[in-house]
Write an enzyme that holds these catalytic residues in place. Structure first.
Site, mmCIF file in Angstrom:
data_model
loop_
_atom_site.group_PDB
_atom_site.id
_atom_site.type_symbol
_atom_site.label_atom_id
_atom_site.label_comp_id
_atom_site.label_asym_id
_atom_site.label_seq_id
_atom_site.Cartn_x
_atom_site.Cartn_y
_atom_site.Cartn_z
ATOM 1 C CG ASP A 167 -2.223 0.852 0.828
ATOM 2 O OD1 ASP A 167 -2.159 1.654 -0.113
ATOM 3 O OD2 ASP A 167 -3.245 0.721 1.515
HETATM 4 C C1 BGC Z 1 -4.951 3.279 -0.059
HETATM 5 C C2 BGC Z 1 -5.139 2.264 -1.148
HETATM 6 C C3 BGC Z 1 -4.987 2.928 -2.493
HETATM 7 C C4 BGC Z 1 -3.625 3.583 -2.552
HETATM 8 C C5 BGC Z 1 -3.335 4.247 -3.875
HETATM 9 C C6 BGC Z 1 -3.674 4.081 -0.225
HETATM 10 O O1 BGC Z 1 -3.601 5.138 0.653
HETATM 11 O O2 BGC Z 1 -4.947 2.611 1.191
HETATM 12 O O3 BGC Z 1 -6.371 1.638 -1.028
HETATM 13 O O4 BGC Z 1 -5.137 1.993 -3.511
HETATM 14 O O5 BGC Z 1 -3.536 4.570 -1.534
HETATM 15 O O6 BGC Z 1 -4.109 5.357 -4.057
#
Ligand code: BGC
Length: 750
Positions: free
Chosen positions: A289
């Site tokens: 993530d």
């Molecule tokens: C979120 C994800 C997301 C990623 C990219 C993160 O902060 O937890 O779900 O896909 O950002 O935007």
């Protein structure tokens, strides 16, 4: 050595044969595995690490912003394998052109959070799940894929399949609610929708199942928080939707921000190596993530970026999103012998394989197609799909004296509230801000109702108050507008960005003075229909008690106004059923229908003394899982089992008749629950095992058959083996988890 003429001929034939075979083999197209191997033989260690590295595009961030002035330079040097948040075919094309200037011309992979639509915005996933309509849900993902892929997006960070049992957690809006079975069905539908005919077709986007794993169980509903969970809970409740998404063909997984039992998910070898890539034999790749590799330093599981990189890659995290630990440290970790080259190679191979499967090596620009993009972003069929699923997502919570649907002969309607004329609010948290697209294509609630009004009725407006704050100065005008009308529609709720990532709330009431405004309007004696716009279950007891009609409209996307208006005026008969329990108060959280029984269960609100109950609160939630009304009542009759005894190799059928006893055609979600009465491990009070969504004309009856076999009654035993235990089961058919209409019992025999 003497060779005779016939022997010589035979050898010649043999030689010719081998030569033919070699030429034939060489002429055969190489398999993707062979092409990946050939490419990897040409790659330096730095180029390999580059493939494991993902940055966001400058200017668009869905996490803490990082800016690289020399990003194009890094792409040219092969230091970047993927970019997220690149919007529009022009921009994706221009980045891909830069990648084509690199030594090995390895195409970039463009990722994006296409969570509930791209340009055409669908209801937030939690709302859409309330439709219980797998075809509509799959189709919504299909439409999103068609639009996103035309803009050059290869990969969506969706579906989010985290089980959500705590509405304080803002991210419940991204998932499919509290139930494992329903969540698994929806996970599969969304993956199929995104990936369409499969990776390689130009209108498919690769799915990324997230967040692996158990993120939804963050302590206290505070985002990013720790998760402490038994193995049994993990396997029984939280993992199945991931497995279902994998079985549906999901190409990638994203790990999560939380720690699981003291080990951050990003560095969790048990989750990624043992379960996902081991027991489940997942062949795709795992992305971290946003920044979660580096964040392991904050968790306290690693000491520095190098340690973070080591921990993540060894645990099976193939791509580093935005933390830059792989680029800064992996090369040295490999040359120092701390991370084996085989581990890096495996990660690179997984990523390159997906790029080949997507067809990017055959044509790196095949997805960014301005013509296809223009067509896809303006396709009326997409708008129709958004309207269809939006109206299927609206939950009718209350409808006293059949106030709804509103009569089309109503003369004057007052449409009041801070959300009536909002445009962008309807889009929900994970909307995609496309460059050059004017958000006026979103149908506001006002426009939707006005469209029906035509010349039929007068539509009056007052804002009344803001979403937040304590300004009551608009109340008087709102009351006087209400007094002029036959019916009041009041639209209140959360702002779209009050539920989402990092949007945990400790107070789940409707913000500001909106409920006070509702009470003022109710005092006028006019019939008031309340629309509650929100990204999570809220707590609104006074309103639930006093308002005659309530529609939970969530955030419905670009067709919100039309969908709401269809339901208000009976052009669509609401059929949605809640997928999360609505608590009576925050103190009741976590509350979910499929809990275990205790040694001292309360059997009702008069039975709370020395029972599993609060002394100061009902044992029931405000609205239970599976609840939702329609304009026609449905009756259930004649539940019959084909046999009272199920064998391990056989199946039994449960048949029930459902009748539309009202005057409106409508859909009903017929729900099948089971309880295993005695188990070596206690089983939940009831578990959803199947459902059917059927359409019935007024007066029509349909007979529905559910099949129960060994699989239906199996569960994980303490050794995490999938077992079916002989014994007695209660089978329940109902209109919600609480509104069980009919019951029968059967036995599983040895
Ligand atoms: C979120 C994800 C997301 C990623 C990219 C993160 O902060 O937890 O779900 O896909 O950002 O935007």
């Amino acid at each position: 050595m003497n060779i005779s003429i016939p022997q010589f001929r035979t050898s010649l034939h043999l030689f010719a044969g081998v030569l033919f075979l070699l030429t034939f083999v060489a002429a055969q197209p190489k398999s993707i595995a062979q092409r990946v191997d050939s490419l990897m033989r040409l790659m330096t260690l730095d180029e390999k690490i580059g493939q494991l590295n993902q940055y966001t595009d400058d200017g668009a961030a869905t996490g803490p912003v990082t800016l690289d002035k020399d990003k194009p330079q890094q792409v040219k040097q092969g230091k970047l394998g993927s970019i997220l948040n690149v919007l529009g075919s022009e921009r994706t094309r221009s980045w891909q052109k830069v990648a084509m200037q690199s030594r090995l011309k390895i195409p970039l992979l463009f990722g994006q959070d296409v969570v509930h639509g791209y340009k055409t915005t669908f209801p937030i996933p939690l709302a859409e799940a309330c439709s219980w309509d797998m075809d509509a849900i799959e189709h919504a993902a299909r439409v999103a894929a068609v639009e996103a892929s035309a803009g050059g997006i290869h990969w969506t960070f969706a579906p989010m399949v985290d089980i959500g049992r705590d509405p304080r957690w803002g991210r419940v809006m991204e998932g499919a609610g509290e139930d494992t079975y329903l969540g698994s069905r929806i996970a599969a539908a969304r993956v199929k929708g995104f990936q369409g005919k499969g990776l390689g077709s130009t209108d498919a986007v690769m799915a990324c199942v997230k967040h692996f794993a158990a993120y939804g169980a963050a302590v206290g509903g505070r985002d990013y928080n720790s998760v402490d969970m038994s193995e049994r809970m993990l396997w029984e409740t939280y993992l199945p939707p991931f497995k279902a998404a994998l079985d549906a063909g999901a190409g990638t997984f994203m790990n999560s921000f939380n720690d699981l039992n003291g080990i951050p998910a990003t560095g969790n070898a048990y989750l990624m190596r043992d379960i996902l890539k081991g027991r489940w034999n997942f062949q795709g790749f795992v992305v971290s993530d946003w920044g979660s590799v580096g964040e392991m330093m904050n968790h306290g599981s690693v000491k520095d970026p190098a340690d973070a990189a080591r921990s993540a890659i060894m645990a099976g995290c193939d791509m580093d999103m935005e933390s830059r630990c792989y680029t800064s440290s992996l090369a040295k970790l490999v040359t120092d012998g701390i991370v084996p080259m085989t581990v890096v190679d495996d990660a690179v191979r997984r990523i390159l394989t997906k790029k080949f499967e997507l067809g990017l090596f055959d044509d790196p620009f095949r997805f960014c197609d301005p013509k296809r993009e223009a067509k896809a972003l303006n396709d009326p069929a997409h708008t129709a799909a958004a309207r269809d699923v939006a109206r299927k997502s609206i939950v009718l919570l209350k409808n006293e004296k059949n106030l709804l649907p509103l009569s089309k002969t109503t003369k004057t309607i007052a449409f009041i509230g801070p959300l009536v004329k909002e445009v962008k609010q309807n889009k929900g948290f994970w909307d995609v801000e496309l460059p050059g697209v004017d958000s006026n294509f979103i149908v506001t609630q006002w426009e939707g109702v006005q469209e029906k009004a035509g010349k039929n009725f007068a539509l009056l407006y007052a804002k009344g108050c803001e979403i937040e704050g304590n300004d009551r100065s608009g109340f008087a005008e709102a009351v006087s507008v209400a007094m002029k009308a036959d019916v009041v529609i009041l639209s209140i709720g959360e702002r779209r960005d009050m539920s989402g990532e990092a949007k945990s709330r400790s107070d789940l009431s409707i913000p500001g003075v909106q409920v006070e405004l509702a009470m003022e309007l109710l005092k006028t004696g006019k019939p008031v229909v309340v629309l509650i716009n929100a990204g999570r279950p809220l707590v609104f007891n006074e309103l639930a008690d006093k308002a005659p009609a309530i529609l939970y409209t969530w955030w419905l996307g670009s067709e919100a106004g039309n969908a709401i208006s269809d339901v208000l005026f009976g052009d669509y008969n609401p059929s949605a059923k809640l997928v999360m329990t609505f608590p009576l108060s925050v103190g009741q959280i976590p509350i979910y229908y499929n809990h275990y029984n205790t040694g001292r269960p309360a059997t009702g609100d008069n039975d709370r003394h020395y029972r599993s109950a609060y002394t100061d609160l009902s044992i029931y939630p405000r609205y239970e899982f599976g609840y939702g009304l329609g304009y026609s009542p449905f009756t259930y009759s004649g539940l019959k089992l084909s046999s009272g005894s199920l064998t391990r190799s056989g199946s039994i059928q449960a048949t029930v008749t459902v009748t539309n006893a009202g005057k409106y055609a409508g859909e009903e979600v017929v729900q099948l629950y089971l309880r295993d009465l005695v188990g070596s491990i206690i089983r939940p009070m009831k578990e959803l095992k199947d459902f059917r969504k059927i359409t019935l004309a007024p007066g029509e009856s349909k007979s529905i058959t559910f099949t129960i076999d060994k699989e239906t009654v199996s569960f994980y035993d303490p050794q995490i083996r999938w077992v079916a235990e002989a014994g007695e089961f209660e089978l329940m058919v109902g209109a919600s988890s609480r509104d069980i209409r009919l019951k029968e019992r059967f036995r599983l025999t040895d």
